[in-house]
Design a protein around this motif. Structure first.
Motif, PDB file in Angstrom:
ATOM      1  N   ASP A   1     -11.302  34.273  31.828  1.00 31.96           N
ATOM      2  CA  ASP A   1     -11.706  34.493  33.221  1.00 31.96           C
ATOM      3  C   ASP A   1     -13.134  35.018  33.319  1.00 31.96           C
ATOM      4  OD1 ASP A   1      -9.621  33.676  34.950  1.00 31.96           O
ATOM      5  OD2 ASP A   1      -8.413  35.392  34.332  1.00 31.96           O
ATOM      6  N   ARG A   2     -13.780  34.628  34.435  1.00 33.25           N
ATOM      7  CA  ARG A   2     -15.147  35.084  34.722  1.00 33.25           C
ATOM      8  C   ARG A   2     -15.145  35.754  36.091  1.00 33.25           C
ATOM      9  NH1 ARG A   2     -15.134  30.076  32.970  1.00 33.25           N
ATOM     10  NH2 ARG A   2     -15.395  29.216  35.071  1.00 33.25           N
ATOM     11  N   PHE A   3     -15.426  37.038  36.112  1.00 30.05           N
ATOM     12  CA  PHE A   3     -15.514  37.806  37.352  1.00 30.05           C
ATOM     13  C   PHE A   3     -16.969  37.843  37.805  1.00 30.05           C
ATOM     14  CE2 PHE A   3     -11.430  39.031  35.980  1.00 30.05           C
ATOM     15  CZ  PHE A   3     -10.805  39.839  36.914  1.00 30.05           C
ATOM     16  N   LEU A   4     -17.200  37.649  39.096  1.00 36.37           N
ATOM     17  CA  LEU A   4     -18.534  37.850  39.674  1.00 36.37           C
ATOM     18  C   LEU A   4     -18.428  39.045  40.617  1.00 36.37           C
ATOM     19  CD1 LEU A   4     -21.470  36.961  39.955  1.00 36.37           C
ATOM     20  CD2 LEU A   4     -20.777  35.420  41.789  1.00 36.37           C
TER      21      LEU A   4
ATOM     22  N   GLY B   1     -10.120  41.297  28.281  1.00 35.87           N
ATOM     23  CA  GLY B   1     -11.181  40.582  27.569  1.00 35.87           C
ATOM     24  C   GLY B   1     -11.943  39.573  28.397  1.00 35.87           C
ATOM     25  N   SER B   2     -11.908  39.719  29.724  1.00 32.88           N
ATOM     26  CA  SER B   2     -12.641  38.796  30.593  1.00 32.88           C
ATOM     27  C   SER B   2     -14.119  39.156  30.642  1.00 32.88           C
ATOM     28  CB  SER B   2     -12.056  38.843  32.012  1.00 32.88           C
ATOM     29  OG  SER B   2     -10.670  38.598  31.992  1.00 32.88           O
ATOM     30  N   ALA B   3     -14.922  38.227  31.153  1.00 33.84           N
ATOM     31  CA  ALA B   3     -16.364  38.453  31.311  1.00 33.84           C
ATOM     32  C   ALA B   3     -16.663  38.846  32.753  1.00 33.84           C
ATOM     33  CB  ALA B   3     -17.134  37.188  30.942  1.00 33.84           C
ATOM     34  N   ILE B   4     -17.548  39.828  32.930  1.00 31.50           N
ATOM     35  CA  ILE B   4     -17.943  40.279  34.267  1.00 31.50           C
ATOM     36  C   ILE B   4     -19.442  40.070  34.426  1.00 31.50           C
ATOM     37  CG2 ILE B   4     -17.854  42.144  35.954  1.00 31.50           C
ATOM     38  CD1 ILE B   4     -15.854  43.564  34.069  1.00 31.50           C
ATOM     39  N   TYR B   5     -19.833  39.423  35.524  1.00 36.27           N
ATOM     40  CA  TYR B   5     -21.241  39.138  35.789  1.00 36.27           C
ATOM     41  C   TYR B   5     -21.712  39.920  37.015  1.00 36.27           C
ATOM     42  CZ  TYR B   5     -20.799  35.377  32.407  1.00 36.27           C
ATOM     43  OH  TYR B   5     -20.584  34.666  31.249  1.00 36.27           O
TER      44      TYR B   5
END
Length: 552
Positions: A204-207, A229-233
């Protein structure tokens, strides 16, 4: 993978660094990302740095910054060594910042360079250290400390689930800022429970567009994705359309968290004008089955604007406009409504995408109890009380205030009015403090009237209050929208817009009064030139206007 470790922030960090070492943790859009391995190393180095600065378990350390990867590193470092994080909202005034520094007895603060001016010089002496959050350098001129990512802490910290993790000072609609004490268990339990409404995976990619200093974004938008372990931008500039749209196209987020105001503005400024541009489409849009087809097409286009891969669009912090929610349902947009308060870290109820009921906040979170206290006989409405592992310890240094909202057996009085339907879906009616009592004792919910007002043409936002026994609607008309619609009248356009706003006041009063019961009729409409002052979750600060308006 469901998190099964200790309900502490240090436990979350240790698990994620081990399980997702080489995956992206955080990044600004268009910048080099930080991996989970690098995240763990940075936190360890920062703990060693804070040790040198004399920070000990239990000490209060502030974070005063816009969203960035270093915000998260500072947060986890402070909490993992048993100190207490005190987040400050970036839009706090100098007076509010001073109040938090003094009231929390803060030892040190991480601040971004552009916000340093809000820290009063006389309070800088109350802080042992002021750290620049951009690079962790020390702002104090006489300091000799230097941050080294390769340093290791001297001590081993054993943080317990019941230990205080954060004090969050609310910037509420009532004007009284309170320090909400949240434990490690409060926060991590709530983050873990959020997964019941939407499975979160490492891909998953969180903005992120909401401030990390607010518990909604903090718990659900930071700790929940870190846990899995998701990515946050993050955005390096405010989330205006010119910044946000390219970012969504590049990142293609799968998860976003917002407040109602954002999607309501999109609906009114982008979606409605498409169907309102000529008489034919206006008439067709009034036919239910055609409107549904139109909305489905608009929903697909909107999804592409968000990057095309969005699977969860969380909405919380305030009540969503009913007409906007109808559009989201017919558009099959992957939205979800959540409900909670800072005092509940913050989630109490929510709904999974595609299974919600119109205007409901969904089902109560697992292992949390919610009841309607003293419900009215015929409506079932009453104050929402909550009990569970997510309920705060209390208000910092405010024992009497804490006693007012926490019963001896652990029930938290939310101050919100609501009811359950036959399927145990929760519906929020409004804040009990906002309820207006009519001349014959009727309960009048201003939020319901405001929802009707906000659907009227050219209305940007509104606020309904009572003055001298009369209901008054304060309305902020969208002057730019009016100017754009009538830009062919180029001469004396300002005077024309003023006249148009006066005309709209009368139309609006008639429109509202035709749709509400006799107790909720508006006495007068008063235009407000500027946008209303708001909290971090974009709720209007009612106390400002109830205090300042005097009806003649």
């Amino acid at each position: 993978m469901l998190y099964k470790g200790k309900l502490t922030l240090s436990g979350v960090l240790k698990n994620s660094v081990s399980a997702y070492k080489n995956r992206i943790a955080f990044s600004f859009v268009d910048e080099t990302p930080v991996t989970y391995g690098e995240f763990g190393k940075s936190v360890s180095g920062l703990i060693a740095y804070l040790e040198k600065a004399g920070i000990k378990p239990g000490d209060k350390v502030g974070i005063f910054s816009s969203n960035m990867p270093n915000w998260n590193i500072a947060y986890f470092a402070i909490a993992s060594m048993g100190a207490v994080v005190v987040p400050l909202l970036p839009d706090f005034s100098s007076a509010e910042v001073s109040n938090v520094i003094l009231h929390s007895e803060m030892k040190a603060i991480f601040a971004s360079k552009n916000l340093l001016k809000k820290i009063d010089d006389k309070h800088k002496d109350d802080l042992s250290y002021i750290f620049s959050i951009e690079d962790f350098s020390v702002d104090n001129p006489e300091a000799t400390l230097s941050y080294n990512i390769n340093s290791r802490p001297k001590n081993k910290y054993k943080v317990k689930e019941g230990d205080l993790a954060s004090i969050i000072y609310t910037s509420g609609t009532t004007g009284k800022s309170k320090g909400v004490m949240l434990t490690h268990k409060n926060i991590v339990f709530t983050a873990r429970g959020g997964r019941d409404y939407q499975p979160i995976v490492k891909e998953d990619r969180f903005l992120s567009v909401l401030p990390l200093s607010h518990t909604y974004e903090n718990t659900i938008g930071m700790i929940l994705p870190v846990m899995h372990g998701s990515a946050i931008y993050y955005l390096s500039k405010p989330p205006t359309p010119s910044v946000l749209v390219p970012a969504m196209k590049k990142i293609r987020p799968t998860v976003m968290l917002t407040v109602p105001l954002i999607i309501e503005k999109i609906y009114k400024s982008k979606v409605l004008p498409t169907f309102d541009k000529n008489l034919t489409t206006r008439l067709l849009y009034r036919v239910p089955f055609i409107r549904q087809k139109f909305n489905l097409l608009a929903g697909r286009k909107l999804l592409r604007t968000f990057g095309g891969e969005l699977k969860f669009y969380g909405i919380g912090g305030a009540k969503l406009n009913k007409e906007v929610e109808k559009f989201l349902i017919e558009a099959k947009f992957p939205y979800s409504i959540g409900y909670g308060l800072t005092e509940t870290a913050p989630l109490l109820a929510g709904m999974a995408v595609g299974v919600g009921k119109l205007q409901s906040t969904g089902q109560i979170m697992k292992d949390v109890q919610v009841k309607i206290h003293n419900p009215q006989r015929y409506t079932g409405e009453g104050e929402i009380w909550a009990k569970g592992p997510n309920v705060m310890k209390g208000y910092y240094k405010e024992p009497e205030l804490t006693k007012e909202v926490l019963t001896e057996d652990g029930w938290f009085k939310t101050g919100d009015l609501g009811l359950f339907d036959e399927s145990n879906n929760l519906y929020i009616r409004g804040r009990s403090k906002n309820v207006i009592i009519g001349s014959s004792g009727e309960n009048i919910f201003p939020e319901d009237i405001e929802s009707i007002i906000n659907n009227f043409k050219h209305v940007a936002e509104s606020l309904v209050i009572q003055q001298k026994g009369k209901l008054v609607a304060l309305v902020h008309f969208n002057r730019e929208e009016i100017e754009h619609q009538y830009n062919h009248l180029r001469e004396e356009v300002s005077q024309f817009v003023d006249n148009k706003c006066e005309e709209l006041q009368g139309e609006l009063r008639e429109y509202v009064n035709a749709k509400v019961n006799k107790f909720s009729k508006i006495h007068v409409v008063i235009p407000v030139a500027e946008e209303f002052q708001k909290t971090a979750t974009k709720k209007i600060k009612r106390f400002v206007y109830a205090r300042d308006l005097v009806l003649k």
